[in-house]
Design a protein around this motif. Structure first.
Motif, PDB file in Angstrom:
ATOM      1  N   LEU A  43       0.824  -1.192   0.000  1.00 22.10           N
ATOM      2  CA  LEU A  43       0.000   0.000   0.000  1.00 22.10           C
ATOM      3  C   LEU A  43       0.867   1.255   0.000  1.00 22.10           C
ATOM      4  O   LEU A  43       1.963   1.260   0.571  1.00 22.10           O
ATOM      5  CB  LEU A  43      -0.899   0.039   1.247  1.00 22.10           C
ATOM      6  CG  LEU A  43      -2.127  -0.856   1.251  1.00 22.10           C
ATOM      7  CD1 LEU A  43      -1.764  -2.306   1.330  1.00 22.10           C
ATOM      8  CD2 LEU A  43      -3.040  -0.474   2.385  1.00 22.10           C
ATOM      9  N   THR A  44       0.354   2.308  -0.629  1.00 21.29           N
ATOM     10  CA  THR A  44       1.015   3.603  -0.554  1.00 21.29           C
ATOM     11  C   THR A  44       0.740   4.189   0.828  1.00 21.29           C
ATOM     12  O   THR A  44      -0.121   3.698   1.560  1.00 21.29           O
ATOM     13  CB  THR A  44       0.476   4.565  -1.625  1.00 21.29           C
ATOM     14  OG1 THR A  44      -0.911   4.828  -1.340  1.00 21.29           O
ATOM     15  CG2 THR A  44       0.614   3.986  -3.031  1.00 21.29           C
ATOM     16  N   ALA A  45       1.434   5.253   1.170  1.00 18.31           N
ATOM     17  CA  ALA A  45       1.205   5.920   2.462  1.00 18.31           C
ATOM     18  C   ALA A  45      -0.239   6.402   2.557  1.00 18.31           C
ATOM     19  O   ALA A  45      -0.874   6.293   3.612  1.00 18.31           O
ATOM     20  CB  ALA A  45       2.170   7.083   2.628  1.00 18.31           C
ATOM     21  N   GLU A  46      -0.780   6.904   1.466  1.00 18.43           N
ATOM     22  CA  GLU A  46      -2.171   7.372   1.435  1.00 18.43           C
ATOM     23  C   GLU A  46      -3.145   6.211   1.666  1.00 18.43           C
ATOM     24  O   GLU A  46      -4.113   6.338   2.422  1.00 18.43           O
ATOM     25  CB  GLU A  46      -2.466   8.048   0.101  1.00 18.43           C
ATOM     26  CG  GLU A  46      -3.869   8.586  -0.014  1.00 18.43           C
ATOM     27  CD  GLU A  46      -4.112   9.235  -1.362  1.00 18.43           C
ATOM     28  OE1 GLU A  46      -4.950   8.710  -2.130  1.00 18.43           O
ATOM     29  OE2 GLU A  46      -3.469  10.264  -1.647  1.00 18.43           O
ATOM     30  N   GLN A  47      -2.912   5.085   1.028  1.00 15.22           N
ATOM     31  CA  GLN A  47      -3.775   3.919   1.206  1.00 15.22           C
ATOM     32  C   GLN A  47      -3.708   3.386   2.629  1.00 15.22           C
ATOM     33  O   GLN A  47      -4.732   2.988   3.196  1.00 15.22           O
ATOM     34  CB  GLN A  47      -3.398   2.822   0.202  1.00 15.22           C
ATOM     35  CG  GLN A  47      -3.738   3.160  -1.223  1.00 15.22           C
ATOM     36  CD  GLN A  47      -3.128   2.194  -2.213  1.00 15.22           C
ATOM     37  OE1 GLN A  47      -2.047   1.652  -1.990  1.00 15.22           O
ATOM     38  NE2 GLN A  47      -3.811   1.980  -3.327  1.00 15.22           N
ATOM     39  N   LYS A  48      -2.525   3.392   3.230  1.00 10.42           N
ATOM     40  CA  LYS A  48      -2.388   2.961   4.621  1.00 10.42           C
ATOM     41  C   LYS A  48      -3.214   3.857   5.540  1.00 10.42           C
ATOM     42  O   LYS A  48      -3.874   3.375   6.463  1.00 10.42           O
ATOM     43  CB  LYS A  48      -0.926   2.983   5.053  1.00 10.42           C
ATOM     44  CG  LYS A  48      -0.077   1.912   4.421  1.00 10.42           C
ATOM     45  CD  LYS A  48       1.364   2.070   4.847  1.00 10.42           C
ATOM     46  CE  LYS A  48       2.261   1.138   4.070  1.00 10.42           C
ATOM     47  NZ  LYS A  48       3.667   1.311   4.418  1.00 10.42           N
ATOM     48  N   GLU A  49      -3.187   5.152   5.273  1.00 10.13           N
ATOM     49  CA  GLU A  49      -3.951   6.099   6.086  1.00 10.13           C
ATOM     50  C   GLU A  49      -5.449   5.861   5.928  1.00 10.13           C
ATOM     51  O   GLU A  49      -6.207   5.950   6.897  1.00 10.13           O
ATOM     52  CB  GLU A  49      -3.576   7.534   5.692  1.00 10.13           C
ATOM     53  CG  GLU A  49      -4.041   8.583   6.648  1.00 10.13           C
ATOM     54  CD  GLU A  49      -3.392   8.500   8.030  1.00 10.13           C
ATOM     55  OE1 GLU A  49      -4.029   8.959   8.986  1.00 10.13           O
ATOM     56  OE2 GLU A  49      -2.271   7.981   8.157  1.00 10.13           O
TER      57      GLU A  49
END
Length: 85
Positions: A43-49
């Motif tokens: 996951l990207t950092a945005e997806q993790k968030e």
């Protein structure tokens, strides 16, 4: 807490993001923590968030989301850890 509760919620949110995985592992940890690993997905950092915030909205406590790169390719992926409030 049942592993299936956390696992099912994480999988449904990741699926909403349009991602797939090859296998799923889950483990119970101390103090009702449940770890879920989705093999073969990152996951990207945005997806993790997004996953973190949606799980919190659904009544879970966030502990961590991290990438788990392994020399054994059948275990590399993203690991999630939550507890149910």
């Amino acid at each position: 807490m049942r592993k299936g509760t956390v696992t099912g919620e994480v999988k449904s949110i990741v699926k909403e993001l349009g991602l797939s995985w090859s296998n799923t592992y889950s483990d119970n940890y101390v103090r009702e923590r449940v770890g879920v690993k989705l093999v073969g997905t990152y996951l990207t950092a945005e997806q993790k968030e997004i996953v973190k915030n949606k799980m919190i909205e659904r009544g879970f406590t966030y502990h961590y989301i991290r990438e788990n790169d392994s020399s054994w390719r059948y275990c590399a992926g993203t690991r999630f850890c939550f507890t149910k409030n």
